[in-house]
Design a protein around this motif. Structure first.
Motif, short mmCIF file in Angstrom:
data_model
loop_
_atom_site.label_atom_id
_atom_site.label_comp_id
_atom_site.label_asym_id
_atom_site.label_seq_id
_atom_site.Cartn_x
_atom_site.Cartn_y
_atom_site.Cartn_z
N PHE A 203 0.84 -1.19 0.00
CA PHE A 203 0.00 0.00 0.00
C PHE A 203 0.89 1.25 0.00
CE2 PHE A 203 0.65 -1.22 4.40
CZ PHE A 203 0.83 -0.03 5.08
N GLN A 204 0.24 2.40 -0.21
CA GLN A 204 0.98 3.65 -0.35
C GLN A 204 0.42 4.72 0.59
OE1 GLN A 204 1.50 4.99 -4.41
NE2 GLN A 204 1.09 2.95 -5.23
N CYS A 205 1.20 5.79 0.72
CA CYS A 205 0.76 6.92 1.54
C CYS A 205 1.23 8.21 0.89
CB CYS A 205 1.32 6.81 2.95
SG CYS A 205 0.96 8.25 4.00
N GLU A 206 0.33 9.20 0.85
CA GLU A 206 0.69 10.54 0.42
C GLU A 206 0.72 11.44 1.66
OE1 GLU A 206 -1.98 11.91 -2.56
OE2 GLU A 206 -1.48 10.29 -3.97
N CYS A 207 1.83 12.11 1.87
CA CYS A 207 1.99 13.01 3.01
C CYS A 207 1.95 14.45 2.54
CB CYS A 207 3.31 12.72 3.73
SG CYS A 207 3.67 13.88 5.08
N LYS A 208 1.13 15.27 3.19
CA LYS A 208 1.07 16.70 2.90
C LYS A 208 1.27 17.49 4.19
CE LYS A 208 -1.98 16.55 -1.17
NZ LYS A 208 -3.25 17.04 -1.74
N ILE A 209 2.06 18.55 4.10
CA ILE A 209 2.29 19.43 5.23
C ILE A 209 2.04 20.87 4.77
CG2 ILE A 209 3.90 20.21 7.01
CD1 ILE A 209 5.46 17.64 6.59
N LYS A 210 1.16 21.56 5.48
CA LYS A 210 0.86 22.96 5.16
C LYS A 210 1.17 23.80 6.39
CE LYS A 210 -2.78 25.95 3.27
NZ LYS A 210 -4.18 25.99 2.78
N ALA A 211 2.02 24.82 6.22
CA ALA A 211 2.44 25.64 7.35
C ALA A 211 1.99 27.08 7.16
CB ALA A 211 3.96 25.60 7.48
N ARG A 212 1.76 27.74 8.30
CA ARG A 212 1.45 29.17 8.28
C ARG A 212 2.59 29.88 9.01
NH1 ARG A 212 -2.91 32.35 7.29
NH2 ARG A 212 -4.18 30.51 6.87
N VAL A 213 3.19 30.87 8.36
CA VAL A 213 4.39 31.51 8.89
C VAL A 213 4.10 32.96 9.27
CG1 VAL A 213 5.87 30.03 7.52
CG2 VAL A 213 5.20 32.25 6.62
N ASP A 214 5.04 33.55 10.02
CA ASP A 214 4.91 34.93 10.44
C ASP A 214 5.12 35.88 9.27
OD1 ASP A 214 7.98 36.09 10.76
OD2 ASP A 214 7.80 33.93 10.94
N LEU A 215 4.78 37.13 9.48
CA LEU A 215 4.82 38.12 8.40
C LEU A 215 6.23 38.35 7.89
CD1 LEU A 215 3.35 40.21 6.67
CD2 LEU A 215 3.60 41.85 8.55
N VAL A 216 7.23 38.35 8.78
CA VAL A 216 8.61 38.59 8.35
C VAL A 216 9.05 37.52 7.36
CG1 VAL A 216 11.02 38.72 9.10
CG2 VAL A 216 9.22 39.79 10.47
N SER A 217 8.73 36.25 7.66
CA SER A 217 9.09 35.17 6.74
C SER A 217 8.33 35.31 5.43
CB SER A 217 8.79 33.82 7.39
OG SER A 217 9.62 33.62 8.50
N ARG A 218 7.11 35.81 5.52
CA ARG A 218 6.33 35.99 4.29
C ARG A 218 6.99 37.01 3.37
NH1 ARG A 218 0.40 38.89 3.89
NH2 ARG A 218 0.26 38.90 1.64
N ILE A 219 7.44 38.13 3.95
CA ILE A 219 8.05 39.18 3.14
C ILE A 219 9.36 38.71 2.54
CG2 ILE A 219 9.11 41.48 3.26
CD1 ILE A 219 7.01 42.19 5.36
N GLY A 220 10.14 37.92 3.29
CA GLY A 220 11.46 37.50 2.84
C GLY A 220 11.45 36.29 1.96
N ALA A 221 10.30 35.80 1.58
CA ALA A 221 10.24 34.54 0.83
C ALA A 221 9.61 34.75 -0.54
CB ALA A 221 9.43 33.52 1.61
N MET A 222 9.93 33.85 -1.41
CA MET A 222 9.21 33.76 -2.66
C MET A 222 8.67 32.34 -2.76
SD MET A 222 12.11 33.53 -5.61
CE MET A 222 13.10 32.07 -5.85
N PHE A 223 7.63 32.16 -3.55
CA PHE A 223 6.94 30.88 -3.57
C PHE A 223 7.02 30.26 -4.95
CE2 PHE A 223 5.36 33.46 -0.22
CZ PHE A 223 5.28 32.60 0.85
#
Length: 281
Positions: A203-223
């Motif tokens: 059998f198989q498994c799909e793993c998903k992780i969704k994170a919510r980050v602070d505003l500073v990390s949001r500004i310093g990141a690209m997606f």
């Protein structure tokens, strides 16, 4: 824009600083050893998020009857830069059989609350799991424990990609203490008990992780669009790993106290985590 949108930003695990490549790849199965890979998810950048398989035990639910698999996963959530934090995380494991066979059933559920009392110590270890096998035995635990930080961890069993049958998905949500803004725990260990329908169907498994980050990390990141990780492949004929316990009772996996395998810590201390699950001598 709502104030909560200014405070944080949600993303599928795949965030990188401008110019960084750590999250531009997917986690793949080794072509030479594709079954039951140890590294489930690895994303590095301004914030590192990792998931590894600590133990995989195939056996039976009770007295050598009823096929079962016990899986233990470790998660690490590590901001690499000052003032970065993860305010919430959603984790999902979706299990399904190969070749149209019946999917494994998830037998795990958790609800946990920790209540702040002081700020002298930022280490917490708490747990709360429940599982039900058939109709004969039932475990249910709800924890309301005083610690030094307010953190909620909520788990559930869910049905995914169909509207019938038994749960085939295990999920958790980690929520930080909003008033203290201390972020989610740095280290989480969870245990999942699966009921299988035969003794050798992979059998198989799909793993998903969704994170919510602070505003500073949001500004310093690209997606970027991150390719989906390879499904985790499981072979029930594999021998037990026996990393955390030596050995597991493969004839009675339903009797394993899942809360004994659970670890929640605000710092990544692998030695203490190992001590927490070793059976008493």
């Amino acid at each position: 824009m709502a104030s909560e949108d200014l405070d944080s930003y949600a993303f599928e695990v795949g965030m990188v600083e401008a110019g960084e490549e750590g999250n531009s790849f997917r986690t793949q199965n080794d072509p030479k050893a594709p079954i039951q890979r140890e590294w489930i998810v690895q994303r590095t950048g301004a914030i590192d998020i990792r998931c590894t398989a600590k133990d995989v035990i195939h056996g039976y639910l009770e007295s050598g009857e009823g096929y079962a698999t016990l899986i233990v996963h470790d998660f690490q959530f590590d901001p690499r830069k000052t003032a970065r934090r993860i305010s919430s995380v959603d984790i999902e494991f979706f299990y399904y059989a190969m070749d149209g066979a019946p999917s494994p059933e998830t037998l795990v559920q958790t609800t946990q609350t920790e209540t702040k009392t002081s700020s002298t110590d930022l280490t917490a270890g708490a747990d709360g799991f429940g599982a039900q096998v058939g109709g004969g035995r039932k475990w249910e635990t709800t924890i309301n424990r005083e610690t030094t930080d307010t953190t909620r961890i909520i788990g559930s069993m869910d049905i995914k990609k169909r509207n019938y049958g038994k749960p085939n998905t295990a999920s958790w949500t980690l929520l930080e203490n909003k008033s203290a803004e201390t972020g989610v725990p740095a280290h989480l260990r969870v245990a999942i008990l699966l009921k299988r329908h035969d003794d050798d169907t992979e059998f198989q498994c799909e793993c998903k992780i969704k994170a919510r980050v602070d505003l500073v990390s949001r500004i310093g990141a690209m997606f970027r669009s991150v390719p989906k990780d390879d499904p985790i492949l499981y072979d029930p004929t594999r021998d037990p790993t026996n990393v955390l316990r030596r050995p597991y009772d493969v004839e009675n996996l339903g009797a394993v106290q899942l809360e004994d395998l659970t670890v929640v810590e605000f710092t990544n201390n692998e030695d203490e985590a190992e001590k927490a699950v070793q059976p008493a001598k």
